[in-house]
Design a protein around this motif. Structure first.
Motif, PDB file in Angstrom:
ATOM      1  N   PHE A  50       0.868  -1.317   0.002  1.00 33.81           N
ATOM      2  CA  PHE A  50      -0.523   0.484   0.074  1.00 33.81           C
ATOM      3  C   PHE A  50       0.880   1.497   0.149  1.00 33.81           C
ATOM      4  CE2 PHE A  50       0.503  -1.156   4.282  1.00 33.81           C
ATOM      5  CZ  PHE A  50       0.915   0.037   5.568  1.00 33.81           C
ATOM      6  N   VAL A  51       0.102   2.068  -0.178  1.00 33.57           N
ATOM      7  CA  VAL A  51       1.028   3.297  -0.198  1.00 33.57           C
ATOM      8  C   VAL A  51      -0.149   4.469   0.132  1.00 33.57           C
ATOM      9  CG1 VAL A  51      -0.252   4.494  -2.677  1.00 33.57           C
ATOM     10  CG2 VAL A  51       2.047   5.700  -1.984  1.00 33.57           C
ATOM     11  N   LEU A  52       0.527   5.460   0.698  1.00 34.21           N
ATOM     12  CA  LEU A  52       0.213   5.914   1.706  1.00 34.21           C
ATOM     13  C   LEU A  52      -0.679   7.943   1.157  1.00 34.21           C
ATOM     14  CD1 LEU A  52      -0.798   7.321   5.056  1.00 34.21           C
ATOM     15  CD2 LEU A  52       0.995   8.594   5.188  1.00 34.21           C
ATOM     16  N   THR A  81     -10.454  -0.334  -3.603  1.00 26.59           N
ATOM     17  CA  THR A  81      -8.617   0.103  -3.840  1.00 26.59           C
ATOM     18  C   THR A  81      -8.825   0.666  -2.033  1.00 26.59           C
ATOM     19  OG1 THR A  81      -8.752   1.627  -5.001  1.00 26.59           O
ATOM     20  CG2 THR A  81      -9.131   0.217  -5.733  1.00 26.59           C
ATOM     21  N   SER A  82      -8.678   1.284  -1.438  1.00 28.38           N
ATOM     22  CA  SER A  82      -8.477   1.952   0.039  1.00 28.38           C
ATOM     23  C   SER A  82      -9.003   0.725   0.965  1.00 28.38           C
ATOM     24  CB  SER A  82      -8.512   3.283  -0.574  1.00 28.38           C
ATOM     25  OG  SER A  82      -9.771   3.314  -0.506  1.00 28.38           O
ATOM     26  N   TRP A  83      -8.426   1.537   1.794  1.00 26.92           N
ATOM     27  CA  TRP A  83      -8.919   1.543   2.844  1.00 26.92           C
ATOM     28  C   TRP A  83      -8.368   2.450   4.331  1.00 26.92           C
ATOM     29  CZ3 TRP A  83      -4.836  -1.284   1.851  1.00 26.92           C
ATOM     30  CH2 TRP A  83      -3.679  -1.025   2.648  1.00 26.92           C
ATOM     31  N   GLU A  84      -9.624   3.160   4.910  1.00 24.78           N
ATOM     32  CA  GLU A  84      -8.949   4.071   5.864  1.00 24.78           C
ATOM     33  C   GLU A  84      -8.647   3.228   7.879  1.00 24.78           C
ATOM     34  OE1 GLU A  84     -11.039   7.766   6.520  1.00 24.78           O
ATOM     35  OE2 GLU A  84     -12.740   6.357   8.053  1.00 24.78           O
ATOM     36  N   PHE A  85      -7.512   3.982   7.926  1.00 28.73           N
ATOM     37  CA  PHE A  85      -7.086   3.784   9.491  1.00 28.73           C
ATOM     38  C   PHE A  85      -7.570   4.706  10.522  1.00 28.73           C
ATOM     39  CE2 PHE A  85      -3.590   0.600   7.817  1.00 28.73           C
ATOM     40  CZ  PHE A  85      -3.931  -0.808   8.099  1.00 28.73           C
ATOM     41  N   VAL A 106      -4.117   3.195  -0.360  1.00 27.56           N
ATOM     42  CA  VAL A 106      -4.764   2.343  -0.746  1.00 27.56           C
ATOM     43  C   VAL A 106      -3.123   1.262  -1.641  1.00 27.56           C
ATOM     44  CG1 VAL A 106      -4.365   3.472  -3.603  1.00 27.56           C
ATOM     45  CG2 VAL A 106      -5.445   4.857  -2.225  1.00 27.56           C
ATOM     46  N   TYR A 107      -4.498   0.388  -1.391  1.00 30.66           N
ATOM     47  CA  TYR A 107      -3.418  -1.228  -1.916  1.00 30.66           C
ATOM     48  C   TYR A 107      -2.695  -0.868  -3.803  1.00 30.66           C
ATOM     49  CZ  TYR A 107      -2.583  -5.813  -2.087  1.00 30.66           C
ATOM     50  OH  TYR A 107      -2.054  -7.113  -2.422  1.00 30.66           O
ATOM     51  N   PHE A 108      -0.982  -1.457  -3.605  1.00 33.57           N
ATOM     52  CA  PHE A 108      -0.639  -0.382  -4.390  1.00 33.57           C
ATOM     53  C   PHE A 108       0.826  -1.799  -4.843  1.00 33.57           C
ATOM     54  CE2 PHE A 108       3.123   1.665  -6.456  1.00 33.57           C
ATOM     55  CZ  PHE A 108       2.127   2.607  -7.315  1.00 33.57           C
ATOM     56  N   ASP A 109       1.082  -1.878  -5.788  1.00 36.42           N
ATOM     57  CA  ASP A 109       1.455  -2.793  -6.266  1.00 36.42           C
ATOM     58  C   ASP A 109       3.243  -2.128  -6.573  1.00 36.42           C
ATOM     59  OD1 ASP A 109       3.662  -4.482  -7.761  1.00 36.42           O
ATOM     60  OD2 ASP A 109       1.579  -5.670  -7.731  1.00 36.42           O
ATOM     61  N   TYR A 110       3.602  -1.943  -5.897  1.00 35.76           N
ATOM     62  CA  TYR A 110       5.569  -1.497  -6.177  1.00 35.76           C
ATOM     63  C   TYR A 110       5.989  -1.832  -7.665  1.00 35.76           C
ATOM     64  CZ  TYR A 110       4.972   1.665  -2.566  1.00 35.76           C
ATOM     65  OH  TYR A 110       4.375   2.555  -0.878  1.00 35.76           O
TER      66      TYR A 110
END
Length: 130
Positions: A50-52, A81-85, A106-110
């Motif tokens: 993920f990316v912030l 595609t995203s979530w909140e903490f 955001v769920y992210f494939d680096y």
């Protein structure tokens, strides 16, 4: 809910003898790292999925020298595609609230350099912390 105890460092303080506002973001990062250690197998930086994307903080009270603090972290929302903490930074002895915060990841494939839908297995990990 994940509880992360925080050690306040001397360089976290500002000239007004309180924790500098910028340090709270670092405490949230440590809490996210606890989430990663609990649910992910991370051997390289590219393994973090993920990316912030957003940080929102309400500073309620100042953390002072000698205070013992912790961060409570939980998942408050999950999208495609995203979530909140959501977070609370509190005093370990008195439970006084210092900070309320939210971040969006955001769920992210680096490796592929693109966002992706949250996979089912990872979504289950997120749901455990709701």
């Amino acid at each position: 809910m994940i509880r992360t105890e925080i050690q306040i460092r001397f360089n976290d303080m500002d000239p007004m003898r309180r924790v500098n506002n910028a340090s709270y973001s670092a405490y949230l990062e440590l809490a996210r790292l606890d989430f990663c250690n609990r649910y992910l197998s991370v051997t390289t930086l590219e393994d973090i999925p993920f990316v912030l994307a957003r940080v929102e903080m309400d500073l309620v009270s100042s953390v002072l020298p000698g205070d013992s603090i912790y961060v409570n972290t939980w998942v408050s929302q999950i999208g495609t595609t995203s979530w909140e903490f959501s977070y609370e930074i509190k005093n370990q002895k008195t439970d006084v609230l210092y900070v309320k915060a939210k971040t969006v990841q955001v769920y992210f494939d680096y490796r592929e350099k693109k966002k992706l839908p949250i996979p089912k297995e990872f979504r289950m990990s997120l749901e455990k912390e709701m």
